[in-house]
Design a protein around this motif. Sequence first.
Motif: not given
Length: 547
Positions: A259, A343-349, A261, A351-352
């Motif tokens: 990933y 956690q925020h970065k993982r969720q965004n990734y 991030f 979703d993409r």
Amino acid sequence: MKIKAAEAIVKCLEAENTNMVFGYPGGAVLPLYEALRKSDIQHILVRQEQSAAHMASGYGRALNKVGVCIATSGPGATNLITGIATAYMDSIPLVVITGQVNSSLIGRDMFQEADIIGATLCFTKNSYLVKDAKELPRILKEAFHIASTGRKGPVLIDIPRDIQEDIIEFEYPETVSIRGYKPTITGNTKQIKKAVELINKSERPVICVGGGISAADACDELIRFVEITKIPVVCTLMGVDSYPNYSPYFAGLIGSHGYPFVNRMMNDADLLIVIGARFADRSTSMMKNSGSRNIIHVDIDPAEIGKNFETKIPIVGNAKDVLSDLLKYDYDIKDDDWVEAVQHKRQNYMDRLFALDTQLNPRFLIKKISDRLGKTGIWVADVGLNQMWAAHSYCASSSKKFFTSGGLGTMGYSLPASIGAKLASPDTKVVASMGDGGFQMLMSDIATAREHNAGVKFVLFNNGKLGMVRELQKNSYDSKSYFGIEFGFNPDFLKIAEAYDFKAIRITKNEEIDFAIDEMFADDEPFILECIVDPDIPSVPHLGGRS
């Protein structure tokens, strides 16, 4: 009790609770096969010896025990080599038994003679050329012990045919004592205390786990350690199922195909706690050497610690034991903002990842299958684009396992390994993903799946190309520098499925995914799901393509 040496081999296998072996017979193992015929051990006849090693690997990994494979001398033994090397690189315990020409003929270039000991010396944990039949019980006992202790791996036993025919007094040893082989299991107490102090001083710590967690059966200890410390977890390719991927503390995969991030996070961390991972080039290629980042490295193999990155605190020991010791201490880490950002970065990734605008999104398909499996199952990924799609999209855990060839990167691995896993765990759903290239390497062994009704669900991603090599060519040179990666002809995979009496479906778009999954899991029969995918879909979004 006096018996033939071949019968003694079988009794040794039975003493080690070996219920199933994978092999391909030949002249140099006829006495052993005659003894197997009279035993209760189930023999799985593969269609190619490389598959025997991979099936034994999948079988052993599913049960967390030693897998056993057998081949005759010469080409039978040499066909095993890739499977042995695959197991060695990923620390998978195997006992590999090969036949050899008669003792008096070794070295005289006899029919089907090959120096398999010499050929595999650099990727076996230990090997034996049996010269005295009376030594066989000791050798078998040692082989299983060496394969399954310390840093696990394959052990090869080469047995001349005449040795198998000898009559010996059989007695299986109860214990093992090998001079010079005493793996360190328990971590040094002083080093563990230093590690605790460093952890409590950290502000941006990260735990990096590899295959050593599952190998040591340390998943529960890792979960408790993360619950106490609240440190984010990243993983290598071999460690995908070491920690629940659904946990809020799970960040994702590191390395060249990790990933994006997560790789940035590894560089921003002030402390890396590496447990049961070799930290090899594919995992660390995106990491920068930093004097401000400390590393605690826990591994059963002292040779791996500090080999690629300077280590502040080395701890040699079994991951389960070391984590158990770490759990005895108190932790007070002020890293709430760090964890929340992860956690925020993982969720965004994520979703993409699943929103890729393409006719058939392989990542979305894998997620849907993962959801269907629920909390248990086994996913066996091949090598190539499909491996990375699966590693990013499958939601793994200790009860929802993820197997692949990480160190050697062996195409063709997933088909036989998944069959071995299914034969080991017939009540568990097993899915194997592969590209059209990997499928064709060892596809003859779908006959083995059919013969034994091993209900593996084979997900075949067909882009008509060697997709990962194509991506590497594109990124290394330019978009027009493709050579040697196009399949000028592919067979009709549905007709192949029909020839082997498999159910099969071909899909080309996202709207067909739900129906295909329903059909695939309608029963526990072997099934091939062919997925026609765009060759421009990259392994990871940041490596190009239309994602």
